[in-house]
Design a protein around this motif. Structure first.
Motif, PDB file in Angstrom:
ATOM      1  N   ASN A 131       2.351 -11.379  14.665  1.00 51.65           N
ATOM      2  CA  ASN A 131       3.931 -11.744  14.656  1.00 51.65           C
ATOM      3  C   ASN A 131       5.002 -11.025  13.420  1.00 51.65           C
ATOM      4  OD1 ASN A 131       6.384 -13.438  14.897  1.00 51.65           O
ATOM      5  ND2 ASN A 131       5.541 -15.263  13.333  1.00 51.65           N
ATOM      6  N   GLU A 132       5.464  -9.947  15.140  1.00 46.10           N
ATOM      7  CA  GLU A 132       6.437  -9.671  14.027  1.00 46.10           C
ATOM      8  C   GLU A 132       7.794 -10.267  13.874  1.00 46.10           C
ATOM      9  OE1 GLU A 132       8.184  -6.173  16.055  1.00 46.10           O
ATOM     10  OE2 GLU A 132       6.854  -6.156  17.497  1.00 46.10           O
ATOM     11  N   GLU A 133       8.247 -11.067  14.363  1.00 44.54           N
ATOM     12  CA  GLU A 133       9.419 -12.246  13.646  1.00 44.54           C
ATOM     13  C   GLU A 133       9.795 -12.886  12.748  1.00 44.54           C
ATOM     14  OE1 GLU A 133      11.152 -13.593  17.639  1.00 44.54           O
ATOM     15  OE2 GLU A 133       9.250 -12.737  18.883  1.00 44.54           O
ATOM     16  N   ARG A 134       8.234 -13.040  12.024  1.00 46.71           N
ATOM     17  CA  ARG A 134       8.060 -13.805  11.745  1.00 46.71           C
ATOM     18  C   ARG A 134       8.962 -12.893  10.196  1.00 46.71           C
ATOM     19  NH1 ARG A 134       2.657 -15.211   9.491  1.00 46.71           N
ATOM     20  NH2 ARG A 134       2.447 -17.119  11.042  1.00 46.71           N
ATOM     21  N   ARG A 135       9.856 -13.481   9.623  1.00 50.94           N
ATOM     22  CA  ARG A 135      10.625 -12.985   8.503  1.00 50.94           C
ATOM     23  C   ARG A 135      10.815 -14.506   7.345  1.00 50.94           C
ATOM     24  NH1 ARG A 135       9.229  -8.753   9.410  1.00 50.94           N
ATOM     25  NH2 ARG A 135      10.612  -7.213  10.722  1.00 50.94           N
ATOM     26  N   PHE A 136      11.764 -13.552   5.711  1.00 45.88           N
ATOM     27  CA  PHE A 136      11.989 -14.182   4.811  1.00 45.88           C
ATOM     28  C   PHE A 136      13.802 -14.431   5.472  1.00 45.88           C
ATOM     29  CE2 PHE A 136       7.500 -13.142   2.903  1.00 45.88           C
ATOM     30  CZ  PHE A 136       6.985 -14.360   3.680  1.00 45.88           C
ATOM     31  N   ILE A 181      -4.776   5.059  -3.140  1.00 44.07           N
ATOM     32  CA  ILE A 181      -4.720   3.419  -2.833  1.00 44.07           C
ATOM     33  C   ILE A 181      -3.458   2.703  -3.568  1.00 44.07           C
ATOM     34  CG2 ILE A 181      -6.151   1.540  -4.504  1.00 44.07           C
ATOM     35  CD1 ILE A 181      -7.503   2.555  -3.460  1.00 44.07           C
ATOM     36  N   GLY A 182      -2.941   4.099  -4.162  1.00 40.93           N
ATOM     37  CA  GLY A 182      -1.291   3.900  -4.259  1.00 40.93           C
ATOM     38  C   GLY A 182      -0.468   3.896  -3.017  1.00 40.93           C
ATOM     39  N   TYR A 183      -0.896   4.656  -2.295  1.00 44.86           N
ATOM     40  CA  TYR A 183       0.486   4.506  -0.858  1.00 44.86           C
ATOM     41  C   TYR A 183      -1.075   3.674   0.013  1.00 44.86           C
ATOM     42  CZ  TYR A 183       0.138   6.868   3.520  1.00 44.86           C
ATOM     43  OH  TYR A 183       0.936   7.067   5.127  1.00 44.86           O
ATOM     44  N   SER A 184      -1.594   3.344   0.069  1.00 47.55           N
ATOM     45  CA  SER A 184      -2.272   2.205   0.942  1.00 47.55           C
ATOM     46  C   SER A 184      -1.729   0.382   0.055  1.00 47.55           C
ATOM     47  CB  SER A 184      -3.687   1.996   0.455  1.00 47.55           C
ATOM     48  OG  SER A 184      -4.424   3.672   1.043  1.00 47.55           O
ATOM     49  N   HIS A 185      -1.627   0.678  -0.645  1.00 47.57           N
ATOM     50  CA  HIS A 185      -1.158  -0.593  -1.417  1.00 47.57           C
ATOM     51  C   HIS A 185       0.666  -0.860  -0.383  1.00 47.57           C
ATOM     52  CE1 HIS A 185      -3.257  -2.564  -4.329  1.00 47.57           C
ATOM     53  NE2 HIS A 185      -3.899  -1.777  -4.156  1.00 47.57           N
ATOM     54  N   ARG A 186       1.279   0.562  -0.667  1.00 43.06           N
ATOM     55  CA  ARG A 186       2.875   0.478  -0.598  1.00 43.06           C
ATOM     56  C   ARG A 186       2.611   0.755   0.965  1.00 43.06           C
ATOM     57  NH1 ARG A 186       2.274   3.981  -5.084  1.00 43.06           N
ATOM     58  NH2 ARG A 186       1.745   6.168  -3.406  1.00 43.06           N
ATOM     59  N   ASN A 187       1.634   1.224   1.479  1.00 50.13           N
ATOM     60  CA  ASN A 187       2.384   1.545   2.885  1.00 50.13           C
ATOM     61  C   ASN A 187       1.712  -0.126   4.252  1.00 50.13           C
ATOM     62  OD1 ASN A 187       0.649   1.386   5.853  1.00 50.13           O
ATOM     63  ND2 ASN A 187       1.391   3.720   5.906  1.00 50.13           N
ATOM     64  N   ALA A 188       0.567  -0.592   2.998  1.00 49.06           N
ATOM     65  CA  ALA A 188       0.317  -2.207   3.811  1.00 49.06           C
ATOM     66  C   ALA A 188       1.309  -2.809   3.703  1.00 49.06           C
ATOM     67  CB  ALA A 188      -0.823  -1.801   3.599  1.00 49.06           C
ATOM     68  N   ALA A 189       1.846  -3.088   2.324  1.00 49.36           N
ATOM     69  CA  ALA A 189       2.391  -3.918   1.960  1.00 49.36           C
ATOM     70  C   ALA A 189       4.144  -3.989   2.175  1.00 49.36           C
ATOM     71  CB  ALA A 189       3.339  -3.634   0.183  1.00 49.36           C
ATOM     72  N   GLN A 190       4.769  -2.819   3.304  1.00 49.64           N
ATOM     73  CA  GLN A 190       5.827  -2.624   3.860  1.00 49.64           C
ATOM     74  C   GLN A 190       5.931  -3.471   4.533  1.00 49.64           C
ATOM     75  OE1 GLN A 190       8.750  -0.485   0.572  1.00 49.64           O
ATOM     76  NE2 GLN A 190       6.850   0.531   0.696  1.00 49.64           N
ATOM     77  N   ARG A 191       5.056  -2.311   5.444  1.00 52.44           N
ATOM     78  CA  ARG A 191       4.510  -2.269   7.160  1.00 52.44           C
ATOM     79  C   ARG A 191       5.203  -3.781   7.905  1.00 52.44           C
ATOM     80  NH1 ARG A 191      -0.472  -0.036  10.282  1.00 52.44           N
ATOM     81  NH2 ARG A 191       0.392   1.652   9.236  1.00 52.44           N
ATOM     82  N   ASP A 192       5.676  -4.608   7.087  1.00 48.70           N
ATOM     83  CA  ASP A 192       5.851  -5.794   8.239  1.00 48.70           C
ATOM     84  C   ASP A 192       6.893  -6.423   7.696  1.00 48.70           C
ATOM     85  OD1 ASP A 192       3.475  -6.331   9.973  1.00 48.70           O
ATOM     86  OD2 ASP A 192       2.068  -7.458   8.773  1.00 48.70           O
ATOM     87  N   GLY A 193       8.295  -5.753   7.398  1.00 49.24           N
ATOM     88  CA  GLY A 193       9.357  -6.259   6.022  1.00 49.24           C
ATOM     89  C   GLY A 193       8.776  -7.501   5.949  1.00 49.24           C
ATOM     90  N   ASN A 233      -2.964  -6.988   7.574  1.00 49.71           N
ATOM     91  CA  ASN A 233      -3.182  -8.198   7.812  1.00 49.71           C
ATOM     92  C   ASN A 233      -2.511  -8.712   6.622  1.00 49.71           C
ATOM     93  OD1 ASN A 233      -3.241  -7.591  10.111  1.00 49.71           O
ATOM     94  ND2 ASN A 233      -5.284  -7.558  10.515  1.00 49.71           N
ATOM     95  N   LEU A 234      -3.557  -8.049   5.039  1.00 48.30           N
ATOM     96  CA  LEU A 234      -3.731  -9.740   3.695  1.00 48.30           C
ATOM     97  C   LEU A 234      -2.683  -9.233   3.177  1.00 48.30           C
ATOM     98  CD1 LEU A 234      -7.399  -7.865   2.239  1.00 48.30           C
ATOM     99  CD2 LEU A 234      -6.984  -9.906   3.505  1.00 48.30           C
ATOM    100  N   TYR A 235      -1.239  -8.373   3.328  1.00 51.05           N
ATOM    101  CA  TYR A 235      -0.493  -7.943   3.020  1.00 51.05           C
ATOM    102  C   TYR A 235       0.432  -9.161   3.773  1.00 51.05           C
ATOM    103  CZ  TYR A 235      -0.882  -5.291  -1.663  1.00 51.05           C
ATOM    104  OH  TYR A 235      -0.575  -4.858  -3.161  1.00 51.05           O
ATOM    105  N   HIS A 236      -0.024  -9.570   4.351  1.00 51.28           N
ATOM    106  CA  HIS A 236       1.144 -10.297   4.961  1.00 51.28           C
ATOM    107  C   HIS A 236       0.666 -11.879   4.620  1.00 51.28           C
ATOM    108  CE1 HIS A 236       3.646 -10.970   8.906  1.00 51.28           C
ATOM    109  NE2 HIS A 236       3.134 -12.377   9.016  1.00 51.28           N
ATOM    110  N   ARG A 237      -0.043 -12.372   4.278  1.00 55.48           N
ATOM    111  CA  ARG A 237      -0.940 -13.143   3.872  1.00 55.48           C
ATOM    112  C   ARG A 237      -0.248 -13.518   2.589  1.00 55.48           C
ATOM    113  NH1 ARG A 237      -5.018 -16.039   6.893  1.00 55.48           N
ATOM    114  NH2 ARG A 237      -5.750 -14.739   8.718  1.00 55.48           N
ATOM    115  N   PHE A 238      -0.535 -11.971   1.754  1.00 54.52           N
ATOM    116  CA  PHE A 238      -0.263 -12.836  -0.061  1.00 54.52           C
ATOM    117  C   PHE A 238       1.319 -13.220   0.728  1.00 54.52           C
ATOM    118  CE2 PHE A 238      -3.588  -9.435  -0.854  1.00 54.52           C
ATOM    119  CZ  PHE A 238      -4.557 -10.009  -0.867  1.00 54.52           C
ATOM    120  N   ALA A 239       2.068 -12.603   1.259  1.00 47.97           N
ATOM    121  CA  ALA A 239       3.587 -12.438   1.537  1.00 47.97           C
ATOM    122  C   ALA A 239       3.679 -14.287   2.017  1.00 47.97           C
ATOM    123  CB  ALA A 239       4.545 -11.761   2.802  1.00 47.97           C
TER     124      ALA A 239
END
Length: 390
Positions: free
Chosen positions: A3-8, A25-37, A336-342
């Motif tokens: 669901n890429e339309e999910r936004r805050f 690991i740092g790049y992995s965090h940054r890439n993952a956290a910001q991927r879905d906006g 996917n994990l960062y999406h859930r954390f958000a």
């Protein structure tokens, strides 16, 4: 599909401690956290060298004044800003996790922390209590648990497709440290130094990943375990580079865990096999889009991510960034994990307890059990592999 339309209304303002130039690991965090906006990186204390931190932060798009010489300065300064950070990720060596996480919670921040979250379960329990007092959330970065087929496996166990669970075989056994590479690799050196890594090497570094897959997929709790561990590279002692653990679970199931950095020739060999009374499933992280499903008396089946025959009513199963047949992997799992954390961080801010209670994340309890696994394995191994209560 995802669901890429999910936004805050506004993405979560987010900072990082550690994970600077050259950090995978740092790049992995940054890439993952910001991927879905849903997160926006606005501040960081990326490096022990302030000049290098500032140069790196500017190069990845941050304002100069929000690249800080240390985490203490970042938490203090950001707390004074109306647009200060709301969450932080901790991507530093193990020995620093407890103090940084504690400081972040006291500053009113949600936390995503690398594992092991602390050196002792007592420290981890303290963080759990503090998080509850501050009404903040701690997420633990078990990065493999974002793969959709892991959620399919969990759902199959929950729906009884396998019958009663009898045996779980876990392993994460690579071969990349079969020699004393730490003599020339600073990034490995700290991992085999007890004062930085903690009481274990491979059990804490990779064994906890395989163990948490078992906890997540089956929901079972370990009652007791027996561990033997070895330092095949003698200079790594007392830390192990190979370990075997036998486990008994509440309810009668049994399991084994093999964690190793000296499995020469192996890439990852992170696998989990769950054996039930009717069928078995097996997942291998080098082929994360497939789940092997074997029903007694029938031909084996390979289940593929993104297909309609999966339990698509489970959001974790349906969380594909691209259709079936295309290769999703490591970054998608982290995203996917960062999406859930958000979702959980945002819901906590809004006092939306229903969302907090119903969105699964690897939280503080996952972190506590990972630390406890390390403690109990050391206790057992140091007492001639005696069985110890978990």
């Amino acid at each position: 599909m995802f669901n890429e339309e999910r936004r805050f209304e506004q993405p979560i303002r987010w900072g990082m401690v550690g994970g600077g130039r050259g950090s995978q690991i740092g790049y992995s965090h940054r890439n993952a956290a910001q991927r879905d906006g849903l997160f926006k990186l606005v501040a960081g204390a990326f490096d022990l060298d302030p000049a290098r931190c500032q140069e790196f932060g500017i190069n990845i798009g941050l304002e100069e004044q929000r690249c800080y010489p240390n985490y203490q300065a970042m938490f203090e300064a950001e707390a004074q800003r109306e647009d200060g950070i709301q969450a932080v990720s901790i991507a530093t060596p193990n020995s620093t996790h407890y103090e940084i996480c504690k400081a972040a919670l006291k500053a009113g921040l949600h936390v995503v922390c690398e594992k092991p979250i602390t050196f002792t379960s007592a420290e981890a329990e303290e963080l759990k209590t503090l998080a509850a007092e501050k009404q903040r959330v701690i997420g633990v970065m078990y990065g493999y648990t974002g793969f959709p087929m892991i959620h399919q496996a969990r759902e199959m166990v929950a729906r009884g497709d396998l019958g009663d669970i009898r045996v779980v075989n876990m392993q994460f056994a690579h071969g990349f440290h079969n020699e004393a590479y730490e003599e020339k690799e600073p990034g490995l050196k700290w991992r085999v130094s007890p004062e930085v890594s903690g009481p274990t090497y491979v059990i804490g570094d990779i064994g906890t990943h395989a163990f948490y897959l078992c906890e997540m997929i089956t929901g079972m709790q370990v009652s007791r375990l027996s561990c033997m561990r070895q330092s095949f590279i003698p200079s790594r002692a007392p830390l192990e580079d190979n370990a075997h653990v036998m486990m008994e679970f509440e309810g009668g199931a049994v399991g084994t865990l093999w964690a190793s950095a000296v499995n020469a020739g192996s890439m990852h060999q992170q696998k989990i096999r769950v054996v039930g009374s009717k069928a078995s499933i097996e997942w291998w992280d080098e082929h994360p889009n497939q789940l092997r499903y074997e029903i007694q008396g029938e031909a084996p089946r390979i289940l593929d991510r993104g297909m309609g025959y999966l339990y698509q009513d489970n959001e974790g199963v349906a969380a594909s960034h691209i259709g079936g047949g295309h290769a999703e992997g490591y970054f998608e799992s982290w995203a996917n994990l960062y999406h859930r954390f958000a979702l959980v961080f945002n819901a906590t801010e809004r006092n939306d307890h229903a969302t907090v209670d119903n969105v699964w994340i690897p939280g503080i309890d996952a972190g506590i059990n990972g630390v406890r696994l390390c403690e109990k394995c050391v206790e057992s191994a140091d007492n001639h592999s005696a069985w110890v209560n978990f």
